[in-house]
Design a protein around this motif. Sequence first.
Motif, PDB file in Angstrom:
ATOM      1  N   LEU A 293      31.806  42.432  28.876  1.00 37.80           N
ATOM      2  CA  LEU A 293      31.788  41.063  29.389  1.00 37.80           C
ATOM      3  C   LEU A 293      32.193  40.097  28.281  1.00 37.80           C
ATOM      4  O   LEU A 293      31.549  40.024  27.234  1.00 37.80           O
ATOM      5  CB  LEU A 293      30.391  40.716  29.908  1.00 37.80           C
ATOM      6  N   THR A 294      33.267  39.366  28.517  1.00 43.01           N
ATOM      7  CA  THR A 294      33.764  38.345  27.592  1.00 43.01           C
ATOM      8  C   THR A 294      34.351  37.213  28.433  1.00 43.01           C
ATOM      9  O   THR A 294      34.582  37.383  29.639  1.00 43.01           O
ATOM     10  CB  THR A 294      34.873  38.894  26.665  1.00 43.01           C
ATOM     11  N   PRO A 295      34.640  36.059  27.832  1.00 47.48           N
ATOM     12  CA  PRO A 295      35.289  34.981  28.596  1.00 47.48           C
ATOM     13  C   PRO A 295      36.662  35.382  29.142  1.00 47.48           C
ATOM     14  O   PRO A 295      37.133  34.803  30.115  1.00 47.48           O
ATOM     15  CB  PRO A 295      35.411  33.847  27.572  1.00 47.48           C
ATOM     16  N   ASP A 296      37.300  36.380  28.514  1.00 51.13           N
ATOM     17  CA  ASP A 296      38.599  36.846  28.999  1.00 51.13           C
ATOM     18  C   ASP A 296      38.468  37.707  30.245  1.00 51.13           C
ATOM     19  O   ASP A 296      39.462  37.940  30.941  1.00 51.13           O
ATOM     20  CB  ASP A 296      39.308  37.664  27.913  1.00 51.13           C
ATOM     21  N   HIS A 297      37.268  38.196  30.514  1.00 44.44           N
ATOM     22  CA  HIS A 297      37.069  39.122  31.620  1.00 44.44           C
ATOM     23  C   HIS A 297      36.327  38.480  32.788  1.00 44.44           C
ATOM     24  O   HIS A 297      35.693  39.172  33.587  1.00 44.44           O
ATOM     25  CB  HIS A 297      36.342  40.378  31.128  1.00 44.44           C
ATOM     26  N   VAL A 298      36.408  37.157  32.859  1.00 43.14           N
ATOM     27  CA  VAL A 298      35.909  36.414  34.017  1.00 43.14           C
ATOM     28  C   VAL A 298      37.030  35.485  34.464  1.00 43.14           C
ATOM     29  O   VAL A 298      37.433  34.585  33.723  1.00 43.14           O
ATOM     30  CB  VAL A 298      34.640  35.599  33.691  1.00 43.14           C
TER      31      VAL A 298
END
Length: 625
Positions: free
Chosen positions: A489-494
């Motif tokens: 989970l990272t900001p790139d994966h939302v």
Amino acid sequence: MTEKSKDLIAALDALEETVERRQASPDSLLSELATRLLGFPRDSAERPRAHRMLGVVYSQMGRDADALKELGDARGLAAKLSPPNYRELGNVARAMSAIYAASGDERLARDELITALTFTAIGGTPDEIVRLVADVAQSELQARRFENGALLFEFLLKGNDTLKVPDYAVHDARISLVQALNALGRHEEVPAHVKVSHATLSEDDRRLRFLTQIEAARASAGLGRHDEAEGGLLVAENFLPEDVTAIDHSEFVEAVTELQEVRAGESAVESLKLLVAQYTEQDAAARIVVACRALANALLKRGDVTGALGALGCALRAALHGKLKVAGELRTEILRRAGADRLLDLAGSKSLIGLDGERELRFVKLRPLGHGSAGDSVLALGMDDGEEVSLRTLDLSALGEKEREAVLSRERRAYATVATLHDARIAKIRDMRLAPDGLLYTLQLRPEGPTLRDLYAAGTDPSRMLSLLADTAGALSVLHRRDIVHRDLTPDHVVVGRDNQGRELPVLIELGLAPVAAAPGVAGYPGVPPYVAPEQVAGGDVDTSADIYALGQMIAELWGGRVPARANLGRLWKRDGEDQMPRDIGDLVRGMTAAEPSRRTTDLGDIVEVLKSQQDQAEPNGSQD
């Protein structure tokens, strides 16, 4: 030679031009050619030609595998003759080149074209040499090498002492020459060719008459004669076919928007994008196809191949949704525009989550999405449904079969479970596949919209971000209730998409493969700092609290655009000042990012409540554009 053989050869001669110029339906030609083929003995010198013509007809039907088989048979038979039939070998290579060009394999297409030129120079007829010159000229035009194309088309208009160009080839060459001249900005040369076309084309040549009017209008616009260009387009409109998905309609829309750009400064690309959006809102499938194809051509003229492929993918989705026959034609166009370098064929791979079946397993790569903890990701276009997917690749070739099974066992179960979910907050899993060479592929639908990282970078108002992060916590709860850990989970994966009511909806993508990536011999790593939990870095047991840790880091990142160093957390979080982290949020993040998993806040409901409460207190100072 017997009378029967003479009759069979005469029949093939009669069919040759019919096949070349598509003057009959492929189904009827297929039946007749198959019958003729049965009449020739195995050692007949005419069998290569019959097989080659069958291959051409199969290719016209979109049955490329059957076409290449027949052409391969033709090549083998022609080569075994004594002496070899160089003329037929040239014709076979030309037909193969056309198939490879249509499928996007430019290297093989050019190789076969060179072979065709060589064999035809040895044993071909003047007519066959003319056809090859036309093929080369068209390939130059498609590759946007307009100078070369113009020179070759000019030759075809004139011929020479030994090469006499048939009328139909002259007509085709003239319109192609005009297209090249307009692309080169040599608009003043176009009217003379248009005048000749008007005088020589018959009323039945509607396609060529349409293209002539379109190019005449483009030339007029290029010369600043806008009213004349508009009049030319009105004439061209009369030649549009009844089939609203025909390529002519896209070419017409493209020409109209080009004139608007020249005349009023309105970007043709932006106008076409608005048109696509308008037709999408109306759910008008045929019109979406027309506008998307026009947009693709406009983007190609700007050199934006990725954007053009995306537009064609949009057209394919609309065609499939509307059950339009043009879908097969669109797939061919996508493959041709993409080229072999962008094509990924997973036909030899095996689904690890039970999704093998009769479906297209080819994907066209659009653009990189980045390098994550578990391999490289690209945005790709599925050739079966035109949907855009995140396609991730991880090399497991260093692991033996048993080792692969051991490291994949848990993850394949998680992927299989997520593939059955029907929740808009979790991007749909398309597949997890393992190729014989040890490459692991994961495919997940990629929703449209920016990532949270994009919104961070744009300086989005914290109130809006808190709302999105609260909804992200809600999405995590969907996985956690099934004992599934995201692990990456990272900001790139939302991705922030939209629900059916148009409201913002965070969607989780790139389900993590951290245990697989961290296995010995695999070129991955356990997670992306600073979001990866300490126990995950250490290779210990990981549960849902690892996702809580990552979410806490994402919340902290809202203030100052970075995650504060742990040494400064207490001092920073205990103040409520401008641009400083509110105390309630600071206490929440402290609990979520505790080093020991057992000490972390794990109740996602409580996390959502704090985030929503803080959102209500925040004063919005930005828009939601």
